[in-house]
Design an enzyme around this catalytic site. Structure first.
Site, PDB file in Angstrom:
ATOM      1  N   LYS B  96       0.881  -1.164   0.000  1.00  0.00           N
ATOM      2  CA  LYS B  96       0.000   0.000   0.000  1.00  0.00           C
ATOM      3  C   LYS B  96       0.919   1.215   0.000  1.00  0.00           C
ATOM      4  O   LYS B  96       1.660   1.449   0.965  1.00  0.00           O
ATOM      5  CB  LYS B  96      -0.911   0.018   1.227  1.00  0.00           C
ATOM      6  CG  LYS B  96      -1.755   1.280   1.278  1.00  0.00           C
ATOM      7  CD  LYS B  96      -2.542   1.429   2.559  1.00  0.00           C
ATOM      8  CE  LYS B  96      -2.864   2.901   2.765  1.00  0.00           C
ATOM      9  NZ  LYS B  96      -3.543   3.189   4.026  1.00  0.00           N
ATOM     10  N   GLY B 157      -8.035   9.388   9.310  1.00  0.00           N
ATOM     11  CA  GLY B 157      -8.353   9.484  10.734  1.00  0.00           C
ATOM     12  C   GLY B 157      -9.355  10.569  11.077  1.00  0.00           C
ATOM     13  O   GLY B 157      -9.690  10.759  12.245  1.00  0.00           O
ATOM     14  N   ALA B 184      -9.304   5.693   3.871  1.00  0.00           N
ATOM     15  CA  ALA B 184      -9.155   6.895   4.697  1.00  0.00           C
ATOM     16  C   ALA B 184     -10.410   7.760   4.761  1.00  0.00           C
ATOM     17  O   ALA B 184     -11.061   8.007   3.748  1.00  0.00           O
ATOM     18  CB  ALA B 184      -7.989   7.772   4.246  1.00  0.00           C
ATOM     19  N   GLY B 185     -10.704   8.212   5.976  1.00  0.00           N
ATOM     20  CA  GLY B 185     -11.771   9.180   6.185  1.00  0.00           C
ATOM     21  C   GLY B 185     -13.087   8.601   6.670  1.00  0.00           C
ATOM     22  O   GLY B 185     -13.983   9.329   7.066  1.00  0.00           O
ATOM     23  N   ASN B 206      -9.125   1.955   9.618  1.00  0.00           N
ATOM     24  CA  ASN B 206      -8.321   1.588  10.782  1.00  0.00           C
ATOM     25  C   ASN B 206      -8.853   2.274  12.027  1.00  0.00           C
ATOM     26  O   ASN B 206      -9.441   1.653  12.904  1.00  0.00           O
ATOM     27  CB  ASN B 206      -6.852   1.963  10.527  1.00  0.00           C
ATOM     28  CG  ASN B 206      -5.918   1.466  11.615  1.00  0.00           C
ATOM     29  OD1 ASN B 206      -6.340   1.097  12.697  1.00  0.00           O
ATOM     30  ND2 ASN B 206      -4.643   1.442  11.348  1.00  0.00           N
ATOM     31  N   THR B 207      -8.706   3.612  12.064  1.00  0.00           N
ATOM     32  CA  THR B 207      -9.042   4.349  13.281  1.00  0.00           C
ATOM     33  C   THR B 207     -10.497   4.149  13.706  1.00  0.00           C
ATOM     34  O   THR B 207     -10.786   4.065  14.903  1.00  0.00           O
ATOM     35  CB  THR B 207      -8.772   5.854  13.084  1.00  0.00           C
ATOM     36  OG1 THR B 207      -7.523   5.994  12.408  1.00  0.00           O
ATOM     37  CG2 THR B 207      -8.700   6.572  14.410  1.00  0.00           C
TER      38      THR B 207
END
Lengths: 328, 257
Positions: B96, B157, B184-185, B206-207
């Protein structure tokens, strides 16, 4: 019963003290030439189970809430019960709400209340969380005072590589050697932590301050004599080498964000240590033949070592009462 | 089934492994999500040249495919070096690719990204580029050898969710054959469902899971939302209308009055 305690970090000394209090005959063996060379010497010394609960499981709170009383009883005068102040920069106030939603034992403070507690932070933060029940101590002072108290009991200390006693002379061994067991104890791993000591007379703080930040949360613990401990990184590695430039920048940046006075502070020490941890980041007492292992204290050495020492004492006392059960 | 560089996976959720309260909770979340692919950051956990030993070992024991990432890299050479290190550590040619251009928003430096993608593709890597929703950049990444695109839907994040739906729609329409993974986001399951409804092939996050109070439960919630969004995309959704349409028959009533 004659007990050999291996390792004179926070776990070993705590266990030794607890066993001494229960009347065991204890010898302490430490591979280094003096105390405080491992991660125990670089710790924050915060007895902050309510704050730690934000990212840790419930046992950290249930086991950790006895820690301040334990240290106060063992070392009168060493524990400072001033609470913990948690703040966030103006663009990160959402982090405070998030922290509050995951913890208990706090109260909201407004600007005036913050100024009353920590005059030097007046006007810098509009709101804060105050964890009134939390405490802190100076780790190196605590380790050396505990060593002194143990020496007064005529407990035997064996330092350095020489003079390793035969374990057969002891009924039981309690291994508190922490990261030295990585690769030997199943699932134990190292988590690197880095810290700084700053010295400045331009600011004074009375209690640990946690500065929340989405990327680099840090804490600053006042150590007296114009000294401040800034910590700590959490890196999945068992490397104990010197602090990296990136970590140094992150810690300094965030300290500066807490108060610009830290920009003029002297950097007197930068340290790194490896904290032993199990997959759930909670400590364990395990048995392997005649050895009890106390390990996996992670970032909660001073907070959870008393509870682990209590557990070791309970097991050995039970064994003393019913020796035949263990012999079988 | 989703096919990425010739490998078929059944889960359309790719899960990051950073910032969990503990490795045990990470393992629970991976199990609960039923994901086939986890991403791992190499940059942060390789102090002193030692690759985060026990932690990486733990990742390997999760029994899922590892997609190492170059998170934290700011230049082409840094990203290329990290990718090569990742190939050695995890024995995979998947990477990635992340090249950060702005420290505050963690926005990708798309120029460096295309350059690094070209170098790595040339060396046999299978590159998963973390990019913006810019169509021209996407085109260049495909030219550089990428077979998968991973546009953001908001900054890393930030938990904002899709902030530019028309851009995502147009990306889907422009690259109908390319696997598109929103990376992301994403903050909550409804965000994931929304981008899946647009026809995106998968979601990487992830977050949103690691930072939840109960990461394992949140991982399961995301899996449900992603499934729902995917099924809805295929089922064909109604487009909004300006007037109400009753769901029960209206014969005999003066509906045209």
């Amino acid at each position: 019963m004659r007990i050999l305690v291996k390792g004179a970090g926070v776990a070993g000394l705590t266990v030794a003290w607890q066993l001494y209090r229960h009347g065991f005959e204890v010898t302490i063996l430490e591979r280094a030439e003096r105390i405080g060379t491992g991660a125990s010497g670089f710790a924050g010394g915060m007895l902050a189970p309510w704050c730690e609960r934000e990212s840790a499981d419930e046992p950290v709170l249930t086991l950790g809430r006895v820690a301040a009383d334990w240290w106060e009883a063992a070392l009168p005068g060493h524990v400072q019960r001033c609470g913990t102040l948690v703040v966030a920069g103006s663009r990160d106030t959402g982090e405070l709400d998030r922290f509050a939603s995951r913890t208990t034992g706090w109260e909201w403070l407004d600007e005036a209340a913050i100024a009353a507690l920590e005059p030097d932070l007046a006007g810098r933060f509009r709101k804060a969380l105050f964890f009134r029940q939390e405490a802190h101590l100076d780790p190196l002072q605590a380790l050396s005072a505990l060593t002194g108290a143990l020496e007064e009991t005529r407990m035997r200390f064996l330092f350095g590589a020489g003079g390793v006693p035969a374990e057969a002379h002891y009924d039981r061994t309690v291994d508190c050697t922490g990261p030295a067991q990585i690769g030997l104890l199943p699932d134990l791993r190292g988590v690197r932590g880095e810290m700084l000591l700053l010295e400045t007379g331009e600011i004074s703080l009375s209690r640990p301050i946690r500065l929340l930040h989405p990327r680099h949360p840090i804490y600053i613990v006042p150590r007296g004599k114009n000294r401040f401990m800034v910590g700590a990184t959490m890196i999945e590695s068992d490397d104990a080498g010197p602090i990296t430039a990136r970590s140094l920048m992150e810690l300094l940046n965030t300290a500066y964000a807490l108060h610009p006075a830290f920009g003029e502070a002297r950097l007197t020490e930068a340290g790194a240590g490896v904290r032993p941890a199990y997959p759930d980041n909670l400590p364990r007492v395990t048995e392997e033949g005649r050895t009890l292992h106390v390990n996996g204290l992670y970032r909660h050495g001073y907070l959870l070592a008393p509870a682990m020492a209590g557990e070791v004492a309970r097991r050995l006392l039970a064994e003393q009462r019913q020796p035949e059960r263990k012999a079988s | 089934m989703l096919t990425l560089y010739g490998t078929s996976v059944s889960s359309r959720l790719l899960l990051g492994t950073a910032r969990y309260p503990s490795p045990a909770i990470l393992a629970e979340a991976v199990r609960a999500s039923r994901t086939d692919i986890v991403t791992v950051s190499l940059r942060r956990e390789t102090v002193g040249g030692k690759a985060g030993g026990a932690f990486f070992e733990l990742i390997r024991t999760l029994g899922v495919r590892v997609l190492p990432n170059t998170a934290g890299c700011h230049t082409v050479s840094e990203a290329v070096l990290t990718a090569k290190m990742a190939r050695d550590v995890f024995s995979t040619d998947w990477i990635k690719l992340e090249v950060i251009g702005n420290h505050d928003t963690l926005q990708p430096d798309v120029f460096a990204l295309v350059e690094a993608a070209r170098i790595l593709s040339g060396e046999g890597f299978k590159v998963f580029p973390y990019t913006t929703d810019d169509l021209v950049v996407a085109e260049r990444l495909l030219e550089a050898g990428c077979n998968v695109l991973m546009p953001w839907c908001a900054p890393i994040g930030s938990a904002m969710g899709p902030v530019n739906l028309p851009a995502l729609r147009s990306m889907r329409a422009n690259f109908p054959e390319v696997p598109l993974i929103v990376d992301a986001g994403i903050g909550r399951p409804s965000h994931a469902a929304t981008v899946m409804e647009l026809g995106f092939d998968a979601v990487l996050l992830n977050t949103a899971v690691a930072g939840a109070v109960d990461p394992a439960a949140m991982a399961a919630a995301f899996t449900g939302a992603i499934d729902a969004g995917r099924i809805a995309f295929h089922a064909g959704m109604l487009e909004p209308r300006d007037m109400a349409v009753p769901s029960t028959p209206v014969i005999g009533k003066a509906v045209f009055s």
